[in-house]
Design a protein around this motif. Sequence first.
Motif, PDB file in Angstrom:
ATOM      1  N   ARG A 182      42.601  35.958  34.641  1.00 60.85           N
ATOM      2  CA  ARG A 182      43.244  37.257  34.878  1.00 60.85           C
ATOM      3  C   ARG A 182      44.627  37.301  34.233  1.00 60.85           C
ATOM      4  O   ARG A 182      45.025  38.328  33.681  1.00 60.85           O
ATOM      5  CB  ARG A 182      43.314  37.550  36.376  1.00 60.85           C
ATOM      6  CG  ARG A 182      41.921  37.781  36.971  1.00 60.85           C
ATOM      7  CD  ARG A 182      41.911  37.566  38.441  1.00 60.85           C
ATOM      8  NE  ARG A 182      42.041  36.127  38.720  1.00 60.85           N
ATOM      9  CZ  ARG A 182      41.753  35.553  39.878  1.00 60.85           C
ATOM     10  NH1 ARG A 182      41.317  36.303  40.880  1.00 60.85           N
ATOM     11  NH2 ARG A 182      41.887  34.266  40.052  1.00 60.85           N
ATOM     12  N   ASP A 236      54.147  41.397  36.071  1.00 60.95           N
ATOM     13  CA  ASP A 236      53.459  42.534  35.430  1.00 60.95           C
ATOM     14  C   ASP A 236      51.952  42.310  35.366  1.00 60.95           C
ATOM     15  O   ASP A 236      51.299  42.717  34.410  1.00 60.95           O
ATOM     16  CB  ASP A 236      54.006  42.763  34.014  1.00 60.95           C
ATOM     17  CG  ASP A 236      55.282  43.589  33.998  1.00 60.95           C
ATOM     18  OD1 ASP A 236      55.567  44.280  34.995  1.00 60.95           O
ATOM     19  OD2 ASP A 236      55.997  43.543  32.977  1.00 60.95           O
ATOM     20  N   PHE A 282      49.090  43.584  35.961  1.00 62.76           N
ATOM     21  CA  PHE A 282      48.257  44.764  36.171  1.00 62.76           C
ATOM     22  C   PHE A 282      47.616  45.087  34.836  1.00 62.76           C
ATOM     23  O   PHE A 282      48.103  44.667  33.793  1.00 62.76           O
ATOM     24  CB  PHE A 282      49.061  45.941  36.739  1.00 62.76           C
ATOM     25  CG  PHE A 282      50.054  46.539  35.788  1.00 62.76           C
ATOM     26  CD1 PHE A 282      49.781  47.737  35.134  1.00 62.76           C
ATOM     27  CD2 PHE A 282      51.270  45.914  35.528  1.00 62.76           C
ATOM     28  CE1 PHE A 282      50.699  48.287  34.241  1.00 62.76           C
ATOM     29  CE2 PHE A 282      52.189  46.459  34.650  1.00 62.76           C
ATOM     30  CZ  PHE A 282      51.898  47.647  34.009  1.00 62.76           C
ATOM     31  N   GLN A 334      46.268  48.229  33.551  1.00 62.60           N
ATOM     32  CA  GLN A 334      46.298  49.534  32.903  1.00 62.60           C
ATOM     33  C   GLN A 334      47.192  49.452  31.672  1.00 62.60           C
ATOM     34  O   GLN A 334      48.227  48.806  31.694  1.00 62.60           O
ATOM     35  CB  GLN A 334      46.857  50.618  33.849  1.00 62.60           C
ATOM     36  CG  GLN A 334      45.968  50.982  34.982  1.00 62.60           C
ATOM     37  CD  GLN A 334      46.050  49.995  36.153  1.00 62.60           C
ATOM     38  OE1 GLN A 334      46.642  48.935  36.076  1.00 62.60           O
ATOM     39  NE2 GLN A 334      45.417  50.350  37.244  1.00 62.60           N
ATOM     40  N   HIS A 342      53.533  50.016  39.435  1.00 66.34           N
ATOM     41  CA  HIS A 342      52.883  48.812  38.943  1.00 66.34           C
ATOM     42  C   HIS A 342      53.315  47.538  39.663  1.00 66.34           C
ATOM     43  O   HIS A 342      52.525  46.607  39.750  1.00 66.34           O
ATOM     44  CB  HIS A 342      53.005  48.679  37.408  1.00 66.34           C
ATOM     45  CG  HIS A 342      54.285  48.110  36.931  1.00 66.34           C
ATOM     46  ND1 HIS A 342      55.345  48.888  36.539  1.00 66.34           N
ATOM     47  CD2 HIS A 342      54.677  46.820  36.766  1.00 66.34           C
ATOM     48  CE1 HIS A 342      56.335  48.108  36.155  1.00 66.34           C
ATOM     49  NE2 HIS A 342      55.960  46.838  36.286  1.00 66.34           N
ATOM     50  N   MET A 355      50.716  46.993  42.302  1.00 65.36           N
ATOM     51  CA  MET A 355      49.452  46.538  41.708  1.00 65.36           C
ATOM     52  C   MET A 355      49.573  45.067  41.299  1.00 65.36           C
ATOM     53  O   MET A 355      48.658  44.274  41.529  1.00 65.36           O
ATOM     54  CB  MET A 355      49.095  47.389  40.480  1.00 65.36           C
ATOM     55  CG  MET A 355      48.702  48.804  40.803  1.00 65.36           C
ATOM     56  SD  MET A 355      48.177  49.692  39.309  1.00 65.36           S
ATOM     57  CE  MET A 355      49.729  50.364  38.769  1.00 65.36           C
ATOM     58  N   ALA A 356      50.699  44.712  40.700  1.00 65.30           N
ATOM     59  CA  ALA A 356      50.902  43.333  40.265  1.00 65.30           C
ATOM     60  C   ALA A 356      50.921  42.374  41.459  1.00 65.30           C
ATOM     61  O   ALA A 356      50.333  41.291  41.397  1.00 65.30           O
ATOM     62  CB  ALA A 356      52.207  43.220  39.476  1.00 65.30           C
ATOM     63  N   GLU A 387      49.435  42.771  44.366  1.00 67.06           N
ATOM     64  CA  GLU A 387      48.050  42.657  44.854  1.00 67.06           C
ATOM     65  C   GLU A 387      47.231  41.723  43.969  1.00 67.06           C
ATOM     66  O   GLU A 387      46.512  40.854  44.458  1.00 67.06           O
ATOM     67  CB  GLU A 387      47.374  44.028  44.863  1.00 67.06           C
ATOM     68  CG  GLU A 387      47.538  44.787  46.132  1.00 67.06           C
ATOM     69  CD  GLU A 387      46.757  46.099  46.090  1.00 67.06           C
ATOM     70  OE1 GLU A 387      45.600  46.114  45.621  1.00 67.06           O
ATOM     71  OE2 GLU A 387      47.321  47.100  46.551  1.00 67.06           O
ATOM     72  N   ASN A 388      47.318  41.919  42.665  1.00 66.83           N
ATOM     73  CA  ASN A 388      46.570  41.074  41.730  1.00 66.83           C
ATOM     74  C   ASN A 388      47.042  39.621  41.790  1.00 66.83           C
ATOM     75  O   ASN A 388      46.225  38.699  41.738  1.00 66.83           O
ATOM     76  CB  ASN A 388      46.695  41.612  40.307  1.00 66.83           C
ATOM     77  CG  ASN A 388      45.976  42.929  40.133  1.00 66.83           C
ATOM     78  OD1 ASN A 388      45.004  43.224  40.817  1.00 66.83           O
ATOM     79  ND2 ASN A 388      46.462  43.746  39.224  1.00 66.83           N
TER      80      ASN A 388
END
Length: 159
Positions: A24, A72, A74, A76, A88, A91-92, A94-95
């Motif tokens: 990822r 960073d 994420f 998208q 973002h 999102m970052a 969470e990832n």
Amino acid sequence: MHLFTDEEIRAFSDCISTLAADSRVCRLRTISHHHWTNRYEHALLVSYLSFVLARRWHWDCRAAARAGLLHDLFFQESDNSLSLCLHHPEMAAENAAEVTHLTDQERNIILSHMWPAGRYLPRSREAWLVNVVDDLVAVLDLTALSRRWSRRLRTAPVG
């Protein structure tokens, strides 16, 4: 003061090598970032510079390096929208939590790296550091000045 000593790079690699090898995180290499680079190289440079400064100041260099690399994370493509800019970090975070266990400090570093534009306040000196280094590297990215440093990290055992 030399930034890219072999010893410094080895110590940095010890902090982030498992993260840097994750599929990822590697996927960030395919996403354009700040026109002249990709999101992985941007994050790697933020991570490395944050690590070096935190280490020299006897701060938590491991947290700065790990969160710097994941700040960073994420997927998208950037559309230069305000919404993506502001959200973002969530999102970052969470990832990143799916990639590794995050300490509370690492989570705050990721969530607050866009302050004051973002919603989260940096709660540690390492969070402030990553926030400032991210801005600096963004300017270097936009002017293509980060290429030389990114090239040095790319040839090191971490990139």
